[in-house]
Design a protein around this motif. Sequence first.
Motif, PDB file in Angstrom:
ATOM      1  N   ARG A 259       0.870  -1.179   0.000  1.00 13.19           N
ATOM      2  CA  ARG A 259       0.000   0.000   0.000  1.00 13.19           C
ATOM      3  C   ARG A 259       0.903   1.223   0.000  1.00 13.19           C
ATOM      4  O   ARG A 259       1.766   1.372   0.858  1.00 13.19           O
ATOM      5  N   VAL A 260       0.743   2.093  -0.990  1.00 18.84           N
ATOM      6  CA  VAL A 260       1.544   3.303  -1.081  1.00 18.84           C
ATOM      7  C   VAL A 260       0.615   4.502  -1.210  1.00 18.84           C
ATOM      8  O   VAL A 260      -0.539   4.370  -1.625  1.00 18.84           O
ATOM      9  N   GLY A 261       1.115   5.666  -0.867  1.00 20.84           N
ATOM     10  CA  GLY A 261       0.320   6.885  -0.981  1.00 20.84           C
ATOM     11  C   GLY A 261       1.213   8.075  -1.260  1.00 20.84           C
ATOM     12  O   GLY A 261       2.369   8.103  -0.838  1.00 20.84           O
ATOM     13  N   GLY A 262       0.693   9.039  -1.974  1.00 22.19           N
ATOM     14  CA  GLY A 262       1.467  10.231  -2.283  1.00 22.19           C
ATOM     15  C   GLY A 262       0.739  11.140  -3.233  1.00 22.19           C
ATOM     16  O   GLY A 262      -0.482  11.048  -3.402  1.00 22.19           O
ATOM     17  N   LEU A 263       1.503  12.022  -3.891  1.00 18.66           N
ATOM     18  CA  LEU A 263       0.939  13.001  -4.814  1.00 18.66           C
ATOM     19  C   LEU A 263       1.276  12.613  -6.245  1.00 18.66           C
ATOM     20  O   LEU A 263       2.398  12.214  -6.545  1.00 18.66           O
ATOM     21  N   ALA A 304      -2.908   3.778  -3.109  1.00 18.41           N
ATOM     22  CA  ALA A 304      -3.015   2.657  -4.043  1.00 18.41           C
ATOM     23  C   ALA A 304      -2.498   1.375  -3.411  1.00 18.41           C
ATOM     24  O   ALA A 304      -1.513   1.381  -2.660  1.00 18.41           O
ATOM     25  N   ILE A 305      -3.183   0.263  -3.718  1.00 18.84           N
ATOM     26  CA  ILE A 305      -2.762  -1.058  -3.286  1.00 18.84           C
ATOM     27  C   ILE A 305      -2.507  -1.893  -4.529  1.00 18.84           C
ATOM     28  O   ILE A 305      -3.354  -1.952  -5.430  1.00 18.84           O
ATOM     29  N   GLY A 306      -1.352  -2.523  -4.601  1.00 19.38           N
ATOM     30  CA  GLY A 306      -1.044  -3.343  -5.768  1.00 19.38           C
ATOM     31  C   GLY A 306       0.201  -4.177  -5.554  1.00 19.38           C
ATOM     32  O   GLY A 306       0.839  -4.133  -4.498  1.00 19.38           O
ATOM     33  N   ARG A 307       0.548  -4.941  -6.581  1.00 20.09           N
ATOM     34  CA  ARG A 307       1.699  -5.828  -6.510  1.00 20.09           C
ATOM     35  C   ARG A 307       2.909  -5.141  -7.138  1.00 20.09           C
ATOM     36  O   ARG A 307       2.808  -4.537  -8.206  1.00 20.09           O
ATOM     37  N   VAL A 308       4.045  -5.236  -6.460  1.00 15.66           N
ATOM     38  CA  VAL A 308       5.270  -4.612  -6.946  1.00 15.66           C
ATOM     39  C   VAL A 308       5.840  -5.459  -8.077  1.00 15.66           C
ATOM     40  O   VAL A 308       6.098  -6.651  -7.908  1.00 15.66           O
ATOM     41  N   LEU A 326      -7.782   1.763  -5.516  1.00 10.50           N
ATOM     42  CA  LEU A 326      -7.300   3.105  -5.845  1.00 10.50           C
ATOM     43  C   LEU A 326      -8.250   4.102  -5.208  1.00 10.50           C
ATOM     44  O   LEU A 326      -9.439   4.121  -5.522  1.00 10.50           O
ATOM     45  N   VAL A 327      -7.737   4.919  -4.296  1.00 14.07           N
ATOM     46  CA  VAL A 327      -8.577   5.844  -3.539  1.00 14.07           C
ATOM     47  C   VAL A 327      -8.037   7.251  -3.682  1.00 14.07           C
ATOM     48  O   VAL A 327      -6.841   7.498  -3.505  1.00 14.07           O
ATOM     49  N   LEU A 328      -8.919   8.177  -4.018  1.00 12.18           N
ATOM     50  CA  LEU A 328      -8.560   9.585  -4.191  1.00 12.18           C
ATOM     51  C   LEU A 328      -8.894  10.363  -2.940  1.00 12.18           C
ATOM     52  O   LEU A 328     -10.014  10.280  -2.421  1.00 12.18           O
ATOM     53  N   ALA A 329      -7.921  11.141  -2.428  1.00 14.81           N
ATOM     54  CA  ALA A 329      -8.182  12.045  -1.312  1.00 14.81           C
ATOM     55  C   ALA A 329      -8.647  13.367  -1.891  1.00 14.81           C
ATOM     56  O   ALA A 329      -7.857  14.248  -2.183  1.00 14.81           O
ATOM     57  N   SER A 330      -9.950  13.509  -2.097  1.00 18.44           N
ATOM     58  CA  SER A 330     -10.484  14.685  -2.777  1.00 18.44           C
ATOM     59  C   SER A 330     -10.311  15.952  -1.978  1.00 18.44           C
ATOM     60  O   SER A 330     -10.281  17.046  -2.539  1.00 18.44           O
ATOM     61  N   ALA A 331     -10.205  15.839  -0.653  1.00 12.12           N
ATOM     62  CA  ALA A 331     -10.155  17.034   0.190  1.00 12.12           C
ATOM     63  C   ALA A 331      -8.747  17.541   0.384  1.00 12.12           C
ATOM     64  O   ALA A 331      -8.415  18.118   1.399  1.00 12.12           O
ATOM     65  N   LEU A 332      -7.883  17.329  -0.579  1.00 15.70           N
ATOM     66  CA  LEU A 332      -6.503  17.805  -0.471  1.00 15.70           C
ATOM     67  C   LEU A 332      -6.471  19.326  -0.407  1.00 15.70           C
ATOM     68  O   LEU A 332      -7.018  20.002  -1.253  1.00 15.70           O
ATOM     69  N   GLY A 333      -5.809  19.845   0.620  1.00 13.64           N
ATOM     70  CA  GLY A 333      -5.692  21.287   0.748  1.00 13.64           C
ATOM     71  C   GLY A 333      -4.517  21.811  -0.035  1.00 13.64           C
ATOM     72  O   GLY A 333      -3.817  21.082  -0.718  1.00 13.64           O
ATOM     73  N   PRO A 414     -17.264   8.178   2.315  1.00 13.46           N
ATOM     74  CA  PRO A 414     -18.146   7.079   1.927  1.00 13.46           C
ATOM     75  C   PRO A 414     -17.474   6.226   0.867  1.00 13.46           C
ATOM     76  O   PRO A 414     -16.886   6.714  -0.086  1.00 13.46           O
ATOM     77  N   GLY A 415     -17.584   4.913   1.022  1.00 16.16           N
ATOM     78  CA  GLY A 415     -17.059   4.007   0.011  1.00 16.16           C
ATOM     79  C   GLY A 415     -15.568   3.831   0.101  1.00 16.16           C
ATOM     80  O   GLY A 415     -14.949   3.313  -0.810  1.00 16.16           O
ATOM     81  N   ALA A 416     -14.929   4.258   1.209  1.00 19.49           N
ATOM     82  CA  ALA A 416     -13.487   4.098   1.314  1.00 19.49           C
ATOM     83  C   ALA A 416     -13.144   2.625   1.391  1.00 19.49           C
ATOM     84  O   ALA A 416     -13.865   1.828   1.959  1.00 19.49           O
ATOM     85  N   THR A 417     -12.031   2.231   0.821  1.00 18.43           N
ATOM     86  CA  THR A 417     -11.684   0.828   0.753  1.00 18.43           C
ATOM     87  C   THR A 417     -11.021   0.371   2.037  1.00 18.43           C
ATOM     88  O   THR A 417     -10.697   1.142   2.930  1.00 18.43           O
ATOM     89  N   HIS A 418     -10.808  -0.955   2.096  1.00 16.91           N
ATOM     90  CA  HIS A 418     -10.204  -1.559   3.272  1.00 16.91           C
ATOM     91  C   HIS A 418      -8.815  -0.980   3.496  1.00 16.91           C
ATOM     92  O   HIS A 418      -8.092  -0.708   2.584  1.00 16.91           O
ATOM     93  N   GLY A 419      -8.481  -0.836   4.772  1.00 23.87           N
ATOM     94  CA  GLY A 419      -7.114  -0.426   5.112  1.00 23.87           C
ATOM     95  C   GLY A 419      -6.817   1.034   4.945  1.00 23.87           C
ATOM     96  O   GLY A 419      -5.690   1.450   5.072  1.00 23.87           O
ATOM     97  N   ASP A 420      -7.807   1.869   4.608  1.00 21.01           N
ATOM     98  CA  ASP A 420      -7.508   3.274   4.335  1.00 21.01           C
ATOM     99  C   ASP A 420      -7.040   4.007   5.574  1.00 21.01           C
ATOM    100  O   ASP A 420      -6.381   5.023   5.484  1.00 21.01           O
ATOM    101  N   ARG A 421      -7.441   3.504   6.772  1.00 20.85           N
ATOM    102  CA  ARG A 421      -7.066   4.237   7.970  1.00 20.85           C
ATOM    103  C   ARG A 421      -5.570   4.205   8.217  1.00 20.85           C
ATOM    104  O   ARG A 421      -5.037   5.062   8.904  1.00 20.85           O
ATOM    105  N   THR A 422      -4.885   3.211   7.687  1.00 25.13           N
ATOM    106  CA  THR A 422      -3.434   3.141   7.856  1.00 25.13           C
ATOM    107  C   THR A 422      -2.695   3.502   6.623  1.00 25.13           C
ATOM    108  O   THR A 422      -1.488   3.354   6.527  1.00 25.13           O
TER     109      THR A 422
END
Length: 431
Positions: A259-263, A304-308, A326-333, A414-422
């Motif tokens: 699981r990776v996250g960024g811009l 994003a969650i995927g295989r390396v 694939l989850v979008l953080a729409s509230a990006l400031g 709403p509709g956030a996928t599994h594991g989004d809290r971490t």
Amino acid sequence: LAAAPTATPSAVSPRASGRPAPSVVPIATALRTSDRDVAIEAVVTAGAGLLDSSGRRIVVQDASGAIEILLPKDAAAPTVGARVRVIGRVGTAYGAPRLRGGSIQRKGSGSIPAPLRIQGPATASHAWRLITVTGRVDSVRKLGERWRAELAVGAATLVVVGQPGAKIPNTTLIEGRIAEVVGIVRPAYPTASDKRPSILPRSTADVHVTGGAVTASRAPATSVSKGAVSPSTMVAGAAVPAVDADLVDLATLVGSTVRVGGLVLDLSTDGFTLDDGTATGRIVLAGAAADLLGLVEPGDAINAIGRVGELTDAGRSVVVDDPADLVLASALGDLSEPGPASPTPADVAETPADARIAAFADPTGAVPGAGAGIAGLLAIGAASLAVTIIRRRHGRRLLAARVATRLARLHRMPGATHGDRTAAQGSASVD
């Protein structure tokens, strides 16, 4: 894009002393002028917040054409319907014409141009103009608060994108219904796989759905049942949790589900480049997830969650094949402190490079006399280098912390996928 005059913290930024202001020209003339400053007067048709969350990008239009404006950093953004005079230089950003404003002056209110009705494909001549179309909704795809619809207008199929800043619910358009949409025409990103311009409605008032046959609406691309496990986290029938990872560590995780996250920095025909503060890496959208590629834009905060896997020409990649991963953080400031989060051709020259140069401008560098000797100069150089390294690491930590904060909000969406809290944990670890 050449540097424009520096703005001052006011609605009007004065021009440099001794330089006369250029005469006002129509936007159509300004679009053909790139070697010097120009002045235009036009009415704001799209306010700050529609194109991104920086608060600096607006769209204006006059009788001859329309253009995107990048406002001075300290200038307050005018509202839709305001008449403004902008002085700056025209260039391109993300493949579309942009006027980088050195100064902006409000000239009262103006009449918003009537949208141009088109009954065929949107073309380059419609760039940034306000238009209106009516057609049948053929498909709707959703990624968080952003949605993308295909609208059949005559023999053409037009793309309509609902931006998070427009605050139009992603359930507004229904497949099979007839919709009338008013919006700004935004040219396609240069490296995007779909080269069609998109129509951006500005608010719910720009979208009207009428009758027509209703077909079975497909489920939102980002919705999954509570507790469900996506195929990308399954190995031999057993649920394998994704590992929170930094992009810099992908070389040690080939074959693992991460699981990776960024811009998002850049788009490609099969995915995008992601920056998590530790490194940049490729995210490849495959299978059903490829349908979401048109919904990803530069500057987005993505989880994003995927295989390396391995790429022969660009190092490691994370392959995502499930839309739910694939989850979008729409509230990006706005991440423009100390520099913009999504670098554009107009901004790159004035952010990190300047900070690096300033880091070497050590005030103790002017050692009086030669008595200090080589040892003193080496000590000063070492201290300056240490300051530079510390500043770079601090800047990366700030970026990662901001990204982590935005991504952490996904567990409330709403509709956030599994594991989004971490999801943010992998982004917050920088060094």
